[in-house]
Enzyme design. Sequence first.
Site, short mmCIF file in Angstrom:
data_model
loop_
_atom_site.label_atom_id
_atom_site.label_comp_id
_atom_site.label_asym_id
_atom_site.label_seq_id
_atom_site.Cartn_x
_atom_site.Cartn_y
_atom_site.Cartn_z
N GLU A 330 9.61 -2.93 0.11
CA GLU A 330 9.05 -1.74 -0.54
C GLU A 330 9.61 -0.48 0.11
O GLU A 330 10.08 0.44 -0.57
CB GLU A 330 7.53 -1.78 -0.42
CG GLU A 330 6.82 -0.58 -1.00
CD GLU A 330 5.33 -0.56 -0.67
OE1 GLU A 330 4.61 0.23 -1.30
OE2 GLU A 330 4.89 -1.31 0.23
N HIS A 331 9.53 -0.42 1.43
CA HIS A 331 10.07 0.70 2.20
C HIS A 331 11.13 0.15 3.16
O HIS A 331 10.87 -0.84 3.85
CB HIS A 331 9.01 1.39 3.05
CG HIS A 331 7.76 1.78 2.33
ND1 HIS A 331 6.64 0.98 2.29
CD2 HIS A 331 7.46 2.89 1.61
CE1 HIS A 331 5.69 1.59 1.59
NE2 HIS A 331 6.16 2.75 1.16
#
Length: 438
Positions: A330-331
Amino acid sequence: MRSVISRIDLRGNPADPRASLPRAEIDVASAVEKVRPICEDVRHRGVEALIELGERFDGVRPAHIRVPADALETALAGLDRTVRAALEEAIRRARIVHRDQRRTDTTTRVVPGGTVTERWVPVDRVGLYVPGGRAVYPSSVVMNVVPAQEAGVPSLAVASPPQAEFGGLPHPTILAACALLGVDEVYAVGGAQAIAMFAYGAGECAPVSMVTGPGNIWVAAAKRLLKGIIGIDSEAGPTEIAILADDTANPAYVAADLISQAEHDVVAASVLVTPSTALADRVEAELARQVPAAKHRERITQALGGPQSGIVLVDDIDHGLDVVNAYAPEHLEVMTADAQSVAARVRNAGAIFIGDHSPVSLGDYCAGSNHVLPTGGVAVHSSGLSVQSFLRGIHVVEYDRAALAEVAHHVVALAEAEDLPAHGAAVTARIPREEQQA
């Protein structure tokens, strides 16, 4: 002393790394069957069901499903000045970025007299979900509302769980954020029942075309169940960070960023990918120093110690890139020598944060980027929330008679090849065979 985070050694192992990087298991499929009766109840009984479900799940029987306008005004008036200034700056920066994402219509001249225009049209009505529970997320209001507004969505509604502490209204900071953004249609409804309300409509809430926003497993299950009736952004799972770093990285920064993501939830994933055992040692030491001082240290300790988190040792940065591209976080933070060049080789990530001074928490609030991002590895095929999420591309085809005549014989040939003669007949009704070009 036992480390707070495990190590996974992939050095000398060229195999697919995904089996070595387990994610937290969230069984959305079985949750779907549990939310089905809730959604059906809302479908058939509307507001009455929503009030009863609020009492059952949120411990409060809201007096109103729709938040009164004066409650929004009161919440904004009572908002802490420092928080208000921060929210206003987050909104300002998000508007700068998302306004630049707007699409313009394009017309392509295929042949003389024949054009195809791609026209970008916003979704008619959107429901935006903002979770309650363990923390308050006014930033989620910003991240969902701003791209929808910049896309030109004409009708927006927000739902957030009723809170017993606030008399059956959503948290006042959520209400204040809505007021700052000019959103006046807000509902004190949470969980799967909020998604059902958006899908089917109830009381003052007209059905929406699309629902966005994060939530727990029940919200994800309702989104999955009702997808097709409504469009959705994603089924948001546990949050995750991966950091690709070499021995030039600052271990205190790396540790702080791993901790910041672990703070969300005991099933949050915090992963460091590095070829440097020296950095791994220094980061472990920093974790041992920083975690005990954290407010939510118990939750953080569980998340860092879970199987979904770890320090992954790789042969070199090239190997590390293979690992993060397979993991599709996601990050992703990149803290390496020549970080921009390394980041340019990343293909699969929800968002990428480059260098020592671009932490994920900046993106969570005030970078201008959007923090609604794909989790669970779906960044291999999906993007984060943006203006584009709320737009539909419509092809507008316009041919004159001469342009149709030029290609008519090809249309007829393909229609006959697919045994769809009526398709060809629709053309020959306009252009007789003797006038079709061979």
